[in-house]
Design a protein around this motif. Structure first.
Motif, PDB file in Angstrom:
ATOM      1  N   LEU A  98       0.882  -1.261   0.115  1.00  0.00           N
ATOM      2  CA  LEU A  98       0.050  -0.004  -0.055  1.00  0.00           C
ATOM      3  C   LEU A  98       0.639   1.282  -0.076  1.00  0.00           C
ATOM      4  O   LEU A  98       0.708   2.162  -0.675  1.00  0.00           O
ATOM      5  CB  LEU A  98      -1.002   0.192   1.463  1.00  0.00           C
ATOM      6  CG  LEU A  98      -2.155  -1.094   1.143  1.00  0.00           C
ATOM      7  CD1 LEU A  98      -2.585  -1.306   2.539  1.00  0.00           C
ATOM      8  CD2 LEU A  98      -3.206  -0.660   0.350  1.00  0.00           C
ATOM      9  N   ARG A  99       1.902   1.163   0.736  1.00  0.00           N
ATOM     10  CA  ARG A  99       2.740   2.259   0.884  1.00  0.00           C
ATOM     11  C   ARG A  99       3.439   2.558  -0.292  1.00  0.00           C
ATOM     12  O   ARG A  99       3.411   3.870  -0.811  1.00  0.00           O
ATOM     13  CB  ARG A  99       3.773   2.218   2.039  1.00  0.00           C
ATOM     14  CG  ARG A  99       4.288   3.377   2.592  1.00  0.00           C
ATOM     15  CD  ARG A  99       5.411   3.103   3.643  1.00  0.00           C
ATOM     16  NE  ARG A  99       6.393   1.971   2.898  1.00  0.00           N
ATOM     17  CZ  ARG A  99       7.552   2.070   3.578  1.00  0.00           C
ATOM     18  NH1 ARG A  99       8.021   2.469   4.621  1.00  0.00           N
ATOM     19  NH2 ARG A  99       8.650   1.212   3.196  1.00  0.00           N
ATOM     20  N   GLY A 100       3.796   1.820  -1.194  1.00  0.00           N
ATOM     21  CA  GLY A 100       4.587   1.830  -2.474  1.00  0.00           C
ATOM     22  C   GLY A 100       3.638   2.251  -3.591  1.00  0.00           C
ATOM     23  O   GLY A 100       3.898   2.380  -4.854  1.00  0.00           O
ATOM     24  N   SER A 101       2.357   2.357  -3.303  1.00  0.00           N
ATOM     25  CA  SER A 101       1.495   2.243  -4.441  1.00  0.00           C
ATOM     26  C   SER A 101       1.177   3.612  -5.159  1.00  0.00           C
ATOM     27  O   SER A 101       0.579   3.651  -6.055  1.00  0.00           O
ATOM     28  CB  SER A 101       0.010   1.746  -3.805  1.00  0.00           C
ATOM     29  OG  SER A 101      -0.558   2.439  -2.888  1.00  0.00           O
ATOM     30  N   CYS A 102       1.901   4.582  -4.936  1.00  0.00           N
ATOM     31  CA  CYS A 102       1.699   5.803  -5.466  1.00  0.00           C
ATOM     32  C   CYS A 102       3.189   6.048  -5.996  1.00  0.00           C
ATOM     33  O   CYS A 102       3.422   7.491  -5.633  1.00  0.00           O
ATOM     34  CB  CYS A 102       1.054   6.802  -4.499  1.00  0.00           C
ATOM     35  SG  CYS A 102       0.713   8.391  -5.357  1.00  0.00           S
ATOM     36  N   ALA A 114       6.477   8.668   0.360  1.00  0.00           N
ATOM     37  CA  ALA A 114       5.428   7.947   1.458  1.00  0.00           C
ATOM     38  C   ALA A 114       6.036   7.158   2.355  1.00  0.00           C
ATOM     39  O   ALA A 114       6.686   6.047   2.165  1.00  0.00           O
ATOM     40  CB  ALA A 114       4.569   7.253   0.505  1.00  0.00           C
ATOM     41  N   ASP A 115       6.353   7.666   3.409  1.00  0.00           N
ATOM     42  CA  ASP A 115       7.000   6.799   4.374  1.00  0.00           C
ATOM     43  C   ASP A 115       6.042   6.134   5.605  1.00  0.00           C
ATOM     44  O   ASP A 115       6.503   5.523   6.560  1.00  0.00           O
ATOM     45  CB  ASP A 115       8.230   7.652   5.148  1.00  0.00           C
ATOM     46  CG  ASP A 115       7.582   8.873   5.663  1.00  0.00           C
ATOM     47  OD1 ASP A 115       6.412   9.171   5.610  1.00  0.00           O
ATOM     48  OD2 ASP A 115       8.606   9.862   5.936  1.00  0.00           O
ATOM     49  N   LEU A 136      -6.690   2.967   3.780  1.00  0.00           N
ATOM     50  CA  LEU A 136      -5.134   3.211   4.164  1.00  0.00           C
ATOM     51  C   LEU A 136      -4.420   3.812   2.959  1.00  0.00           C
ATOM     52  O   LEU A 136      -4.267   3.174   1.656  1.00  0.00           O
ATOM     53  CB  LEU A 136      -4.688   2.030   4.489  1.00  0.00           C
ATOM     54  CG  LEU A 136      -4.971   1.515   5.678  1.00  0.00           C
ATOM     55  CD1 LEU A 136      -4.566  -0.100   6.062  1.00  0.00           C
ATOM     56  CD2 LEU A 136      -4.622   2.327   6.973  1.00  0.00           C
ATOM     57  N   VAL A 137      -4.029   4.997   3.143  1.00  0.00           N
ATOM     58  CA  VAL A 137      -3.248   5.811   2.055  1.00  0.00           C
ATOM     59  C   VAL A 137      -1.848   6.127   2.158  1.00  0.00           C
ATOM     60  O   VAL A 137      -1.486   6.410   3.339  1.00  0.00           O
ATOM     61  CB  VAL A 137      -4.207   7.032   1.996  1.00  0.00           C
ATOM     62  CG1 VAL A 137      -3.577   8.102   0.740  1.00  0.00           C
ATOM     63  CG2 VAL A 137      -5.658   6.900   1.646  1.00  0.00           C
ATOM     64  N   PRO A 138      -0.956   5.919   0.985  1.00  0.00           N
ATOM     65  CA  PRO A 138       0.266   6.175   1.227  1.00  0.00           C
ATOM     66  C   PRO A 138       0.361   7.543   1.468  1.00  0.00           C
ATOM     67  O   PRO A 138      -0.086   8.455   0.789  1.00  0.00           O
ATOM     68  CB  PRO A 138       0.907   5.633  -0.014  1.00  0.00           C
ATOM     69  CG  PRO A 138      -0.290   5.554  -1.070  1.00  0.00           C
ATOM     70  CD  PRO A 138      -1.364   5.421  -0.221  1.00  0.00           C
ATOM     71  N   ALA A 139       1.273   7.949   2.490  1.00  0.00           N
ATOM     72  CA  ALA A 139       1.347   9.488   3.036  1.00  0.00           C
ATOM     73  C   ALA A 139       2.763   9.819   3.375  1.00  0.00           C
ATOM     74  O   ALA A 139       3.508   8.572   3.821  1.00  0.00           O
ATOM     75  CB  ALA A 139       0.402   9.608   3.797  1.00  0.00           C
ATOM     76  N   CYS A 140       3.216  10.935   3.333  1.00  0.00           N
ATOM     77  CA  CYS A 140       4.368  11.446   3.883  1.00  0.00           C
ATOM     78  C   CYS A 140       4.040  11.653   5.425  1.00  0.00           C
ATOM     79  O   CYS A 140       2.861  12.065   5.806  1.00  0.00           O
ATOM     80  CB  CYS A 140       5.106  12.552   3.128  1.00  0.00           C
ATOM     81  SG  CYS A 140       4.252  14.116   3.489  1.00  0.00           S
TER      82      CYS A 140
END
Ligand SMILES: [Zn+2]
Length: 286
Positions: A98-102, A114-115, A136-140
């Motif tokens: 999920l974290r790497g999806s953007c 996105a960490d 759950l959204v990839p975000a900084c």
């Protein structure tokens, strides 16, 4: 961006399956159908920009805010399922996916790495959605921190949802005003067009203000303008040609980063600034 295809039930099974205490594990697994139903209700609402109508899921299943939940309560255990068994532990693979999806970028500002993952609806208020992939959204870390634990009270009262609010970018709403007086400055602002649905317009404004994107974008423009200025110092262009050149860059930034990206907005702003075209580009932009 596309919504994740991870199956809620599968993610929930893996993340709850390694709870150390067998009674906690049993209690969590007994909630699987409730979580799957909550995810379906969430998806239905999110697709209609109506997450504020999910009050019946708030603080469920035990009715207590997970922020205040007592140790060992089921709401606390749901939250721990994310913290202990998804961020690390058995569900880490889902977390990474999920974290790497953007493309590794934050889906909220489109700028930071996105960490982390952001809960679009916060897990303290919505513990049932703690490990639901579409929440759950990839975000900084910066955006995650700015967003805090806000639960929406009306359609416009939340940040844009990267998985469900993509249509908002059918409209052009981010602008940069470039002026030379009283001192050189660039002001980013949201100005939704009249034909933009009101919920999207309100959300775009809320998103921009909550994540303090004006500050973020302003912290980035220096290097962009300095390199542009250095290029122009080597190959100066008369205003009309410079305008054409900048227009072309604006089109490329729009195609690559999106029409509401700060870079596309910046170049559109430069195109419209007589002051910049007529020599403002020579500013040092410290
Ligand atoms: Zn961000």
């Amino acid at each position: 961006m596309d919504k994740p295809t991870l199956d809620t039930g599968t993610v929930y099974d893996v993340c709850t399956g390694t709870a150390r205490s067998s009674s906690v594990r049993k209690a969590l697994q007994g909630l699987k159908e409730t979580v799957v139903r909550a995810a379906a209700a969430y998806e239905f609402a999110a697709a209609r920009q109506a997450q504020h109508t999910l009050n019946h899921l708030k603080h469920q299943p035990d009715g207590e805010s997970a922020a205040k939940a007592t140790n060992g309560s089921i709401n606390e255990e749901l939250k721990k399922t994310y913290v202990n068994r998804m961020v690390s532990g058995a569900g880490r693979g889902f977390y990474n996916k999920l974290r790497g999806s953007c493309r590794g970028l934050c889906a909220l500002c489109g700028h930071g790495a996105a960490d982390t993952l952001d809960h679009q609806l916060p897990k303290d208020s919505f513990p049932l959605l703690s490990v639901v992939p579409i929440n759950l959204v990839p975000a900084c870390s910066r955006c995650n921190h700015q967003k805090k634990e806000h639960a929406p009270t009306h359609a416009g009262d939340q940040t844009l949802h990267p998985y469900f609010d993509g249509d908002v970018h059918d409209h052009l709403w981010l602008f940069a005003q470039v002026t030379g007086s009283p001192k050189p400055s660039i002001i980013f602002h949201v100005d939704p067009p009249a034909d933009m649905p009101p919920a999207f317009a309100a959300r775009a404004r809320h998103h921009f203000a909550t994540l303090q994107l004006s500050e973020l974008y302003n912290s980035q423009i220096g290097n962009e303008l300095r390199s542009l200025g250095m290029g122009l110092a080597r190959h100066p262009l008369p205003p009309a040609e410079l305008r054409e050149h900048l227009q072309e860059i604006a089109e490329i930034k729009t195609a690559v980063e999106g029409r509401n990206s700060w870079k596309a907005a910046l170049y559109r702003g430069l195109v419209d600034s007589i002051w910049y075209l007529e020599g403002g580009w020579e500013e040092p932009w410290r």
